[in-house]
Design an enzyme around this catalytic site. Structure first.
Site, mmCIF file in Angstrom:
data_model
loop_
_atom_site.group_PDB
_atom_site.id
_atom_site.type_symbol
_atom_site.label_atom_id
_atom_site.label_comp_id
_atom_site.label_asym_id
_atom_site.label_seq_id
_atom_site.Cartn_x
_atom_site.Cartn_y
_atom_site.Cartn_z
ATOM 1 N N LYS A 1 -44.074 6.238 19.858
ATOM 2 C CA LYS A 1 -43.343 5.712 21.019
ATOM 3 C C LYS A 1 -41.821 5.727 20.847
ATOM 4 C CE LYS A 1 -45.216 4.004 24.257
ATOM 5 N NZ LYS A 1 -45.832 4.832 25.303
ATOM 6 N N CYS B 1 -9.982 9.518 -11.686
ATOM 7 C CA CYS B 1 -8.900 8.951 -10.875
ATOM 8 C C CYS B 1 -8.560 7.533 -11.348
ATOM 9 C CB CYS B 1 -9.253 9.026 -9.396
ATOM 10 S SG CYS B 1 -7.767 9.097 -8.390
ATOM 11 N N GLY C 1 -10.415 5.599 -12.788
ATOM 12 C CA GLY C 1 -11.054 5.522 -14.101
ATOM 13 C C GLY C 1 -10.138 6.090 -15.179
ATOM 14 N N HIS D 1 -10.418 14.645 -8.611
ATOM 15 C CA HIS D 1 -11.839 14.338 -8.399
ATOM 16 C C HIS D 1 -12.684 15.609 -8.541
ATOM 17 C CE1 HIS D 1 -11.390 10.238 -6.653
ATOM 18 N NE2 HIS D 1 -10.188 10.684 -6.386
ATOM 19 N N GLU E 1 -15.712 15.808 -8.861
ATOM 20 C CA GLU E 1 -17.020 15.632 -8.213
ATOM 21 C C GLU E 1 -17.074 16.230 -6.810
ATOM 22 O OE1 GLU E 1 -14.798 13.255 -8.681
ATOM 23 O OE2 GLU E 1 -14.909 11.673 -7.163
HETATM 24 N N1 GLN Z 1 -5.970 3.564 -6.652
HETATM 25 C C1 GLN Z 1 -5.557 4.652 -7.459
HETATM 26 C C2 GLN Z 1 -4.406 5.424 -6.839
HETATM 27 O O1 GLN Z 1 -4.128 5.302 -5.671
HETATM 28 C C3 GLN Z 1 -6.716 5.593 -7.747
HETATM 29 C C4 GLN Z 1 -7.313 6.210 -6.520
HETATM 30 C C5 GLN Z 1 -8.694 6.782 -6.747
HETATM 31 O O2 GLN Z 1 -9.388 6.415 -7.683
HETATM 32 N N2 GLN Z 1 -9.125 7.666 -5.853
HETATM 33 O O3 GLN Z 1 -3.741 6.163 -7.527
#
Ligand code: GLN
Length: 534
Positions: free
Chosen positions: A191, A382, A384, A509, A511
């Site tokens: 449905k 980043c 990290g 990044h 990823e």
């Molecule tokens: N906040 C951090 C910056 O602006 C890292 C950004 C992120 O991890 N994409 O540089």
């Protein structure tokens, strides 16, 4: 062949996997040799998802040309390996923005600006835009949200008009719905699908194909019933059952003839069968892989979609190492010196996740310290990477108050600082350092080896803060090296501690650019390092 347009809408509920169906159909058409692109139109009003909290719609994906987009674009790229651009991601906000800009310029010559025709015309222009810039056989357009939402109405009207203008051999609608199973009655219920199709028909759109999302196998009677009620051919009622991996979906769709039905309905003579050899190889490896690699994901968003591309990149790399990945989300907000060992000691590797703002920062720094001093393979991405840098300053260089000015604007040791180009920026939306930038790798570094000894790479970015070069000499003297930098701005893009097993942080990044058929070299090398015991 004239470009053909396939529209994918969704009914009943959100989260049915429209993005995966769009990506799967794109994959199948691409594998038959067609030139395709997949785009997403999101009815919400934000100009882009860049300013959205990941709790709203999950990760913000970034295209090579620097557009912050919906995470479905990540699926499109991972499935097809075809890069998307800013033309592949459009929101209501962007549509209105261009119409309003034109109105202010006086382009409408005194006319009243209305949803129909001005907004719908702009939506149509954007739908056709990709094919006006490059030769394409098929453009797949996924409409975000669920039909019936107030804000999706202009999009449906634009599709209705385009279908009429292009004709049935150049435009096709696939509608995705849900068939729930009522355990008490022991029955699957059609449905909601019937109601949803009626609603779509109310907008003047007759679906050509129905994809029914279900947790239980649909029998032929049920498919016939849906076909009968919805004016759709029985063969065009396709089921999308839960599968062990999203990467199985293209094969499931192919088995039921989704691509073939689309070609037939659009009167296209098939040029070739789909060539999916390496896709099968990937899935076969995945199925065969038994041994598990335990990877900790240290971040603050307790939601699997927030780190979608990282999860997929890890899965790609593990598959090519004939392993299964098991990710353990560790909320950095609750990580402290007392529990860090218990949480991380059994991990084969640790990813310190990207992010913004103060929350959970100290947990990431504690993680960086623990994995550095216990030599556990660690990948900082980043934010990290920035946390790895701060930890090193505090515990190795002896600057106990070292910080990023994002977290503590008053710190006397601003090892991570706002980029020069960011200092005058007042608007938050779309103003970060975004998209692809060049990076020169330092020969002989671990990262250079991981990239197959390439000197020049390009990676995607999304950040405002950056390694402070004033400290670079000190870092290098104490063993944390710059392994890659941006040649035009001289920004540190990669740090590594070469004496450790694998301790690498990237300001970019990686990823965003790992795909099923081309896993990212850094993730590949990271997983290889995580397997050192086996
Ligand atoms: N906040 C951090 C910056 O602006 C890292 C950004 C992120 O991890 N994409 O540089």
């Amino acid at each position: 062949m004239d470009t053909k347009y396939i529209f994918i809408t969704g009914g009943v509920t959100s989260s049915l996997g429209k993005g995966i169906i769009s990506a799967s159909l794109g994959k199948l058409l691409q594998a038959r040799g067609y030139r395709i692109t997949i785009q997403k139109f999101d009815p919400y009003i934000n100009i882009d998802p860049g300013t959205l909290n990941p709790y709203e719609h999950g990760e913000c994906y970034v295209t090579a040309d620097g557009m912050e987009t919906d995470l479905d674009l990540g699926h499109y790229e991972r499935f097809t390996g075809i890069e998307t651009t800013r033309d592949n991601s459009v929101t209501t906000g962007r549509i209105y923005q261009s119409v309003i800009e034109r109105e202010r310029r006086g382009d409408y010559l005194g006319k009243t600006i209305q949803v129909v025709p001005h907004i719908t015309d702009e939506i149509k222009r954007r739908i056709l835009l990709n094919a006006s810039k490059q030769p394409l056989d098929f453009v797949i357009t996924e409409i975000g949200g669920t039909i019936g939402d107030i804000e999706s109405q202009p999009f449906l009207e634009a599709i209705r008009q385009l279908r009429w203008e292009l004709g049935s051999s150049r435009a096709l609608n696939i509608h995705l719905t849900y068939v729930p199973y009522l355990a008490a009655a022991g029955e699957l219920k059609t449905k909601p699908t019937q109601t949803s199709v009626k609603q779509l028909q109310g907008f003047g759109i007759q679906p050509d194909v129905l994809v029914l999302r279900t947790e239980h196998e649909l029998n032929d009677d049920l498919r016939r019933k849906v076909a009968h009620f919805c004016n759709v051919d029985v063969e065009a009622v396709i089921q999308s059952q839960d599968l062990p991996s999203i990467y199985e979906v293209p094969l499931n769709m192919q088995k039921q003839g989704l691509d073939e039905i689309c070609l037939k309905k659009m009167k296209v003579e098939a040029i070739a069968e789909a060539e999916l050899g390496s896709w099968y190889d990937f899935l076969e490896r995945r199925r065969q892989a038994k041994d598990v690699v335990n990877i900790a994901l240290v971040g603050k968003y307790d939601l699997q979609d927030a780190y979608k591309s990282i999860l997929e990149s890890l899965a790609h790399a593990c598959t090519y190492h004939n392993r299964k990945v098991k990710t353990h989300f560790i909320n950095s907000e609750f990580l402290n010196q007392d529990n860090v060992a218990e949480q991380l000691q059994d991990m084969a590797g640790v990813v310190i996740c990207p992010g913004f703002g103060q929350r959970g920062i100290e947990g990431k720094i504690i993680t960086a310290e623990y994995t550095r001093t216990h030599d556990i393979p660690t990948f900082g991405i980043c934010l990290g990477m920035q946390m790895m840098v701060i930890e090193f300053a505090r515990n190795v260089l002896g600057y106990t108050d070292a910080n990023s000015t994002e977290i503590d604007p008053e710190t006397t040791h601003n090892v991570i600082d706002l980029m020069e180009t960011q200092k005058t920026i007042t608007q938050m939306g779309g103003t970060m350092r975004l998209g692809t930038y060049d990076c020169t790798l330092i020969p002989k570094s671990r990262t250079w080896k991981a990239y197959g000894e390439k000197l020049h790479i390009k990676e995607r970015h999304r950040h405002r803060y950056e390694f402070n070069n004033l400290y670079l000499g000190e870092y290098e003297q104490h063993g944390m090296r710059c392994a890659g930098f941006n040649p035009s701005a001289n920004l540190v893009e990669i740090v590594e501690i070469p004496t450790l097993r694998w301790y690498i942080g990237t300001q970019f990044h990686p990823e965003y650019s790992s795909t099923v058929l081309q896993p990212h070299p850094l993730f590949m090398d990271f997983i290889k390092a995580c397997l050192w015991k086996s």
